[in-house]
Design a protein around this motif. Structure first.
Motif, PDB file in Angstrom:
ATOM      1  N   GLN A 282      52.816 -55.427 -38.676  1.00 49.25           N
ATOM      2  CA  GLN A 282      54.171 -54.680 -39.236  1.00 49.25           C
ATOM      3  C   GLN A 282      54.546 -53.580 -37.987  1.00 49.25           C
ATOM      4  OE1 GLN A 282      55.216 -56.054 -41.754  1.00 49.25           O
ATOM      5  NE2 GLN A 282      53.383 -57.264 -42.130  1.00 49.25           N
ATOM      6  N   GLN A 283      54.100 -53.507 -36.822  1.00 47.06           N
ATOM      7  CA  GLN A 283      54.669 -52.757 -35.975  1.00 47.06           C
ATOM      8  C   GLN A 283      55.314 -53.692 -34.728  1.00 47.06           C
ATOM      9  OE1 GLN A 283      51.974 -49.835 -33.925  1.00 47.06           O
ATOM     10  NE2 GLN A 283      50.305 -50.247 -35.457  1.00 47.06           N
ATOM     11  N   THR A 284      56.423 -52.856 -34.367  1.00 48.87           N
ATOM     12  CA  THR A 284      57.168 -53.632 -33.294  1.00 48.87           C
ATOM     13  C   THR A 284      56.925 -53.130 -32.037  1.00 48.87           C
ATOM     14  OG1 THR A 284      58.919 -51.901 -33.729  1.00 48.87           O
ATOM     15  CG2 THR A 284      58.794 -54.084 -34.917  1.00 48.87           C
ATOM     16  N   THR A 351      60.455 -61.582 -25.546  1.00 43.18           N
ATOM     17  CA  THR A 351      60.756 -61.290 -27.284  1.00 43.18           C
ATOM     18  C   THR A 351      60.226 -62.457 -28.115  1.00 43.18           C
ATOM     19  OG1 THR A 351      62.928 -62.005 -26.968  1.00 43.18           O
ATOM     20  CG2 THR A 351      62.570 -59.587 -26.272  1.00 43.18           C
ATOM     21  N   GLU A 353      58.144 -63.258 -31.975  1.00 46.03           N
ATOM     22  CA  GLU A 353      56.938 -62.906 -32.416  1.00 46.03           C
ATOM     23  C   GLU A 353      55.791 -63.193 -31.659  1.00 46.03           C
ATOM     24  OE1 GLU A 353      56.875 -64.948 -36.154  1.00 46.03           O
ATOM     25  OE2 GLU A 353      58.028 -63.117 -37.247  1.00 46.03           O
ATOM     26  N   LEU A 381      53.064 -59.732 -34.424  1.00 44.70           N
ATOM     27  CA  LEU A 381      53.708 -58.690 -33.938  1.00 44.70           C
ATOM     28  C   LEU A 381      54.895 -59.108 -33.392  1.00 44.70           C
ATOM     29  CD1 LEU A 381      50.500 -58.014 -33.084  1.00 44.70           C
ATOM     30  CD2 LEU A 381      51.149 -56.880 -31.246  1.00 44.70           C
ATOM     31  N   THR A 382      55.906 -58.295 -33.653  1.00 43.20           N
ATOM     32  CA  THR A 382      57.372 -58.203 -33.085  1.00 43.20           C
ATOM     33  C   THR A 382      57.831 -57.765 -31.680  1.00 43.20           C
ATOM     34  OG1 THR A 382      57.995 -58.406 -35.844  1.00 43.20           O
ATOM     35  CG2 THR A 382      59.876 -58.001 -33.858  1.00 43.20           C
ATOM     36  N   ILE A 383      58.291 -58.477 -30.938  1.00 39.52           N
ATOM     37  CA  ILE A 383      58.325 -58.098 -29.615  1.00 39.52           C
ATOM     38  C   ILE A 383      59.836 -58.102 -29.431  1.00 39.52           C
ATOM     39  CG2 ILE A 383      58.127 -58.141 -27.209  1.00 39.52           C
ATOM     40  CD1 ILE A 383      55.430 -58.058 -28.922  1.00 39.52           C
ATOM     41  N   LEU A 384      60.406 -56.622 -29.218  1.00 37.42           N
ATOM     42  CA  LEU A 384      61.851 -56.490 -29.060  1.00 37.42           C
ATOM     43  C   LEU A 384      62.357 -56.493 -27.472  1.00 37.42           C
ATOM     44  CD1 LEU A 384      62.480 -53.707 -31.963  1.00 37.42           C
ATOM     45  CD2 LEU A 384      62.425 -56.285 -32.244  1.00 37.42           C
TER      46      LEU A 384
END
Length: 560
Positions: A282-284, A351, A353, A381-384
């Motif tokens: 739940q962290q980016t 970028t 998931e 993890l969400t990679i922006l």
């Protein structure tokens, strides 16, 4: 006339030869016991009724069948009721190398020889054996009578000593196909049994069997001397050492094999824990920046050297930078725990998931007799995309389409920027490590010239801080830490001046200590007043050495 002369010569030669025979020293040989057990130490005594210093005993023939310990030699002379006597005595400690009927061979002592002696050596008994008067005996116990292959058990030996002894030595228990080592520290106490006060020594051993089956753990062996007073004459006694060999009961154990339905690498324990200190779900995270993971693996009843390694199985192409794993161990409620601390960084390169795979360790729960798993769940993890650089304004009107080439150049520049940032961070880290290395070498060099007190291992942070303050010649900090550390010897101290009177120091050292405390107080009042910590450090070290020696003398030593 010739006949009389011949008779006279014959009588003279006979008398001379008889005197020579009477003058020949007599050798006697004896052992403390003719029937011994394998591992027992017994005493070979050789005596000559003469004390000529030229007599030298050759013990090399004994080494074929026996372990030979260094012999002791004594000489004495006595004049009692007009009779003059002399004696030279050797006492040699022997230990048989095998069972069966053995022979102590003939030994040479200069021109003299000893007599051979037969010795019967038997197997170690399964029952306890102490001294005849029960002044020294041993009791054995284990914490588990049934274990699995690779599972440690604790073997406890308690020795009871009710009479003065010397040269005590304890050999460990014996078990085929097993690792055996001392576990923890010895414990000393006193107890009363059947009206006799005993000093007790408790030692524990950790045993890990590597073969299944039913086995017998042979008892440890305590050998040494029991002090005994024997009369020399009507008005004089002397103390001699009587060899003793003391065992406890042997103990039966069952070692079970790995269950047939067990899956995975064999690991048996009472408790296994796998944890991540900071969950990442739940962290980016921005692309290109490192993500740090801290994972710990804790296992009960295992040595840190045997801790399993973990495979993370990261996706191909994910950059992975591990630190050196940290291995520690300690006891919790009498149970040994080992811990592997793992820290590493991962750097996402695109970028979207990013899924970190599940970590799963199979183990056998020896309490429930079931297979279990220590699991660290998979994390997504969400990679922006990376944030735009501050101060940069990009105008993109809605009715104007940017060329594809412009978009590509912008992406390449952003990727290059993050590579430059990462390289710079790594360079700074190398510089910091180099500076730390120089600082460490400087402290190590200073420590070689400045004797810093050796505080007891396992001490608290105050001990370590005081060592550092003495190395740095930091007078105010040394003064404050001495008030914190040394008052553990005495209470209600308001200044270090009072400490001079209460510490148990010789007169000259007490004067030097008072002088150094005075210099320390002056240095605390004026920053310009030069102060050297070396003399005070030596005095503190001398006091701590004396204290450690006093503590050591108050507890009976037992060689491992």
């Amino acid at each position: 006339m010739r006949i009389l002369l011949s008779i006279f010569i014959t009588l003279f030669l006979g008398l001379f030869c008889s005197q020579q025979l009477l003058a020949t020293p007599q050798v006697s040989t004896s052992v403390s016991d003719n029937q011994v057990t394998i591992g027992d130490i017994f005493l070979l005594t050789i005596e000559i009724d003469d004390n000529d210093s030229d007599y030298q005993l050759d013990t090399r023939p004994l080494e074929k069948e026996f372990n030979v310990y260094r012999p002791s030699k004594s000489q004495r002379s006595a004049y009692i009721n007009g009779d003059f006597s002399q004696q030279t005595q050797w006492q040699i400690r022997l230990q048989a190398k095998r069972t069966g009927e053995l022979t102590i061979p003939v030994l040479k002592i200069g021109p003299l020889t000893t007599q051979a002696i037969r010795i019967s050596v038997g197997e170690a008994p399964e029952q306890a054996s102490g001294t005849a008067d029960n002044k020294v005996f041993m009791e054995n116990s284990i914490n588990k009578s049934s274990v699995y292959v690779g599972q440690p058990l604790i073997f406890t030996t308690r020795i009871y000593i009710g009479q003065a002894t010397d040269n005590l030595n304890l050999t460990g228990p014996e078990l085929q196909s097993a690792e055996i080592e001392v576990y923890g520290q010895d414990k000393n106490s006193e107890t009363i049994r059947n009206g006799i006060r005993y000093q007790t020594i408790t030692r524990q051993f950790q045993i890990i069997a590597d073969k299944p089956g039913d086995f017998i753990i042979n008892s440890p062996l305590l050998s040494g001397d029991l002090r005994k007073t024997v009369p020399v004459n009507d008005w004089q006694n002397r103390i001699i050492g009587v060899p003793i060999n003391v065992r406890g009961d042997s103990i039966n154990i069952e070692v079970k094999d790995k269950p047939a339905d067990y899956q995975g690498e064999w690991l048996v324990s009472e408790d296994v824990r796998l944890e991540e200190n900071t969950p990442l779900t739940q962290q980016t995270f921005p692309v290109g920046e490192p993500i740090t993971r801290n994972i710990t693996l804790q296992i009960a009843s295992i040595k840190k050297e045997k801790m399993p390694t973990i495979s993370f199985n990261y996706p191909e192409g994910l950059r992975f930078y591990p630190d050196q794993d940290q291995l520690t161990e300690g006891q919790i409620n009498g149970l040994l725990y080992s811990q592997r601390s793992m820290r590493h960084a991962i750097i996402p390169s695109k970028t979207g998931e990013l899924t970190l795979p599940e970590i799963k360790i199979a183990w056998w729960n020896s309490v429930t007799n079931k297979q279990e798993y220590a699991v660290l769940p998979a994390q997504t993890l969400t990679i922006l995309a990376a944030d735009k650089q501050p101060g940069t304004v990009q105008v993109q009107p809605a009715d104007i389409d940017l060329p594809a080439a412009t978009s590509k150049v912008s992406t390449d520049n952003s990727s290059l920027l993050y590579w430059q940032i990462t390289t710079t961070l790594l360079l700074l880290l190398l510089i910091l490590l180099f500076l730390y290395h120089l600082h460490y070498r400087r402290l190590h060099t200073v420590a070689q010239h400045l004797q810093v007190p050796s505080f007891p291992s396992g001490g608290n942070q105050v001990h370590k801080d005081l060592q550092e303050a003495l190395l740095e010649n930091n007078a105010p900090r040394v003064y404050r830490l001495l008030l914190t550390y040394l008052p553990s010897e005495n209470v209600n101290l308001k200044s270090l001046t009072q400490l001079v009177e209460v510490l148990d120091l010789p007169g000259e050292d007490k004067e030097q200590f008072a002088k150094q405390i005075n210099l320390l107080e002056k240095a605390c009042c004026s920053v310009e007043n030069h102060w050297d910590a070396a003399p005070l450090s030596r005095l503190i070290e001398k006091y701590l050495q004396q204290k450690r020696q006093d503590n050591k003398n108050s507890i009976m030593d037992l060689n491992p």
